[in-house]
Design an enzyme around this catalytic site. Sequence first.
Site, PDB file in Angstrom:
ATOM      1  N   GLY A 212       0.779  -1.231   0.000  1.00  0.00           N
ATOM      2  CA  GLY A 212       0.000   0.000   0.000  1.00  0.00           C
ATOM      3  C   GLY A 212       0.810   1.280   0.000  1.00  0.00           C
ATOM      4  O   GLY A 212       0.251   2.359   0.224  1.00  0.00           O
ATOM      5  N   ARG A 244       2.065  -2.076  -6.137  1.00  0.00           N
ATOM      6  CA  ARG A 244       1.976  -0.894  -6.995  1.00  0.00           C
ATOM      7  C   ARG A 244       3.254  -0.069  -6.993  1.00  0.00           C
ATOM      8  O   ARG A 244       3.756   0.325  -8.056  1.00  0.00           O
ATOM      9  CB  ARG A 244       0.796  -0.019  -6.531  1.00  0.00           C
ATOM     10  CG  ARG A 244       0.451   1.105  -7.485  1.00  0.00           C
ATOM     11  CD  ARG A 244      -0.623   2.032  -6.920  1.00  0.00           C
ATOM     12  NE  ARG A 244      -1.864   1.346  -6.566  1.00  0.00           N
ATOM     13  CZ  ARG A 244      -2.884   1.141  -7.391  1.00  0.00           C
ATOM     14  NH1 ARG A 244      -2.828   1.571  -8.632  1.00  0.00           N
ATOM     15  NH2 ARG A 244      -3.973   0.510  -6.973  1.00  0.00           N
ATOM     16  N   CYS A 310     -17.616   1.929 -26.661  1.00  0.00           N
ATOM     17  CA  CYS A 310     -18.898   2.618 -26.786  1.00  0.00           C
ATOM     18  C   CYS A 310     -19.480   2.884 -25.402  1.00  0.00           C
ATOM     19  O   CYS A 310     -20.576   2.404 -25.075  1.00  0.00           O
ATOM     20  CB  CYS A 310     -19.855   1.782 -27.611  1.00  0.00           C
ATOM     21  SG  CYS A 310     -19.141   1.264 -29.167  1.00  0.00           S
ATOM     22  N   TYR A 339      -1.534  -2.760 -11.820  1.00  0.00           N
ATOM     23  CA  TYR A 339      -3.003  -2.691 -11.862  1.00  0.00           C
ATOM     24  C   TYR A 339      -3.446  -2.015 -13.158  1.00  0.00           C
ATOM     25  O   TYR A 339      -4.261  -1.091 -13.131  1.00  0.00           O
ATOM     26  CB  TYR A 339      -3.555  -1.946 -10.644  1.00  0.00           C
ATOM     27  CG  TYR A 339      -3.117  -2.543  -9.319  1.00  0.00           C
ATOM     28  CD1 TYR A 339      -3.740  -3.675  -8.805  1.00  0.00           C
ATOM     29  CD2 TYR A 339      -2.074  -1.989  -8.591  1.00  0.00           C
ATOM     30  CE1 TYR A 339      -3.341  -4.227  -7.590  1.00  0.00           C
ATOM     31  CE2 TYR A 339      -1.663  -2.531  -7.382  1.00  0.00           C
ATOM     32  CZ  TYR A 339      -2.301  -3.646  -6.879  1.00  0.00           C
ATOM     33  OH  TYR A 339      -1.894  -4.186  -5.686  1.00  0.00           O
TER      34      TYR A 339
HETATM   35  C1  LIG Z   1      -3.098  -5.761  -2.723  1.00  0.00           C
HETATM   36  C2  LIG Z   1      -2.334  -6.209  -1.551  1.00  0.00           C
HETATM   37  C3  LIG Z   1      -0.987  -5.864  -1.422  1.00  0.00           C
HETATM   38  C4  LIG Z   1      -0.285  -4.930  -2.374  1.00  0.00           C
HETATM   39  O1  LIG Z   1      -0.820  -3.652  -2.291  1.00  0.00           O
HETATM   40  P1  LIG Z   1      -0.158  -2.433  -3.136  1.00  0.00           P
HETATM   41  O2  LIG Z   1      -1.097  -1.309  -2.915  1.00  0.00           O
HETATM   42  O3  LIG Z   1      -0.106  -2.898  -4.547  1.00  0.00           O
HETATM   43  O4  LIG Z   1       1.193  -2.203  -2.569  1.00  0.00           O
HETATM   44  C5  LIG Z   1      -0.288  -6.389  -0.351  1.00  0.00           C
HETATM   45  N1  LIG Z   1      -0.881  -7.209   0.541  1.00  0.00           N
HETATM   46  C6  LIG Z   1      -2.188  -7.548   0.451  1.00  0.00           C
HETATM   47  C7  LIG Z   1      -2.777  -8.442   1.462  1.00  0.00           C
HETATM   48  C8  LIG Z   1      -2.951  -7.062  -0.591  1.00  0.00           C
HETATM   49  O5  LIG Z   1      -4.245  -7.380  -0.668  1.00  0.00           O
END
Ligand SMILES: *Cc1c(COP(=O)(O)O)cnc(C)c1O
Length: 360
Positions: A212, A244, A310, A339
């Site tokens: 995250g 990400r 469309c 993503y």
């Molecule tokens: C999606 C997810 C991640 C990765 O999240 P990012 O935002 O891509 O860094 C890590 N751990 C879990 C459990 C997730 O669901």
Amino acid sequence: MNLDYIRALDRYPAYVYDLRGLADHTRDIRSALGATELFYAAKANPDAEILRAIAPHVDGVEVSSGGELTHVRDVLPQARIAFGGPGKTDEELALALALDVDRIHVESPHELARLAALGPADVLLRANLPITTPNAVLSMSGPFGMDEDALTDCARHLAGTPHLRLRGVHAHLASGLDASTMADLARKITDWALPWLRALDVADPEVNIGGGMAVDYAEPDARFDWHAYGAALPQGTLRVEPGRAITAYHGWYVTDVLDVKTTRGETFVVLRGGTHHLRTPAAKGHDQPFTVLTRPHGTTMTATLVGQLCTPKDVLARNVPVPPLAPGDVLAFTMAGAYAWNISHQNFLMHPPPTFHYLS
Ligand SMILES: *Cc1c(COP(=O)(O)O)cnc(C)c1O
């Protein structure tokens, strides 16, 4: 990025991945984290070439389904794998044991009971802690993980199932946070998790603090400060699993202009392809950053960049300044490495898929 290479492509749309840049970036992240382990969250982009470019610079890969698990084990036979995600089936749990995953992140007491019936495993319990994260883009509450009562149920169950080894806690609580907020969050998680695990006599307790890390599509140059984060992380056996923030910056979706038209005062640039190939701006509600690779001359105009679908939702960037584009001009949407292709509704309208190119 090799712009000459992109200009010379004979067909659009195309995804271009910069594998060397990706490997360098991942190596930097790895070194900034010190003793903290780095797993890559495969769901951000499970492309085999991407996985192979990242693999030498991470400690493992996190997967969230049997499909990802089979794929990652196939591409990286030696990789350490952590298997998480809600709603794991018995078949997926059995597959995890057969493919020798390193850790299983258990999401519920029922899942733990089903795993116990299948065989030995090393588990982390996924916690859903009451920690508030005011600036998070996405808060992972709701169905993910367990509250303190369910965690205590699991601990009680684990006391009677010695073949399931409790190794620690997993908590992926929020996304879109900067380094200092993320490090604060890590401290709040470990402040709760380590005493809880020690009370259960878990030796060398591990805490997976999730992914995250922020990626700002409005400020492509504003990067998550991995060095500040690594330096501010609490002590203990820690693991992170970003997706990400590892791959976003190393993918380009390149395409050309098919038409330019002005309707009721609004100018639209119609591009080959669209959000069925690059769903990121539709999914996140942002303007996807881009650069124009050809050199149209004249004054800047304001236009909305759309694809061939469309539906009025097929917008890649709305009311953005662009040079005076014309059919044949070529644009590269940046930050399309995570993503992007893999979350897109690729068969909608049955246009030809993009080609894929890997720069190494
Ligand atoms: C999606 C997810 C991640 C990765 O999240 P990012 O935002 O891509 O860094 C890590 N751990 C879990 C459990 C997730 O669901």
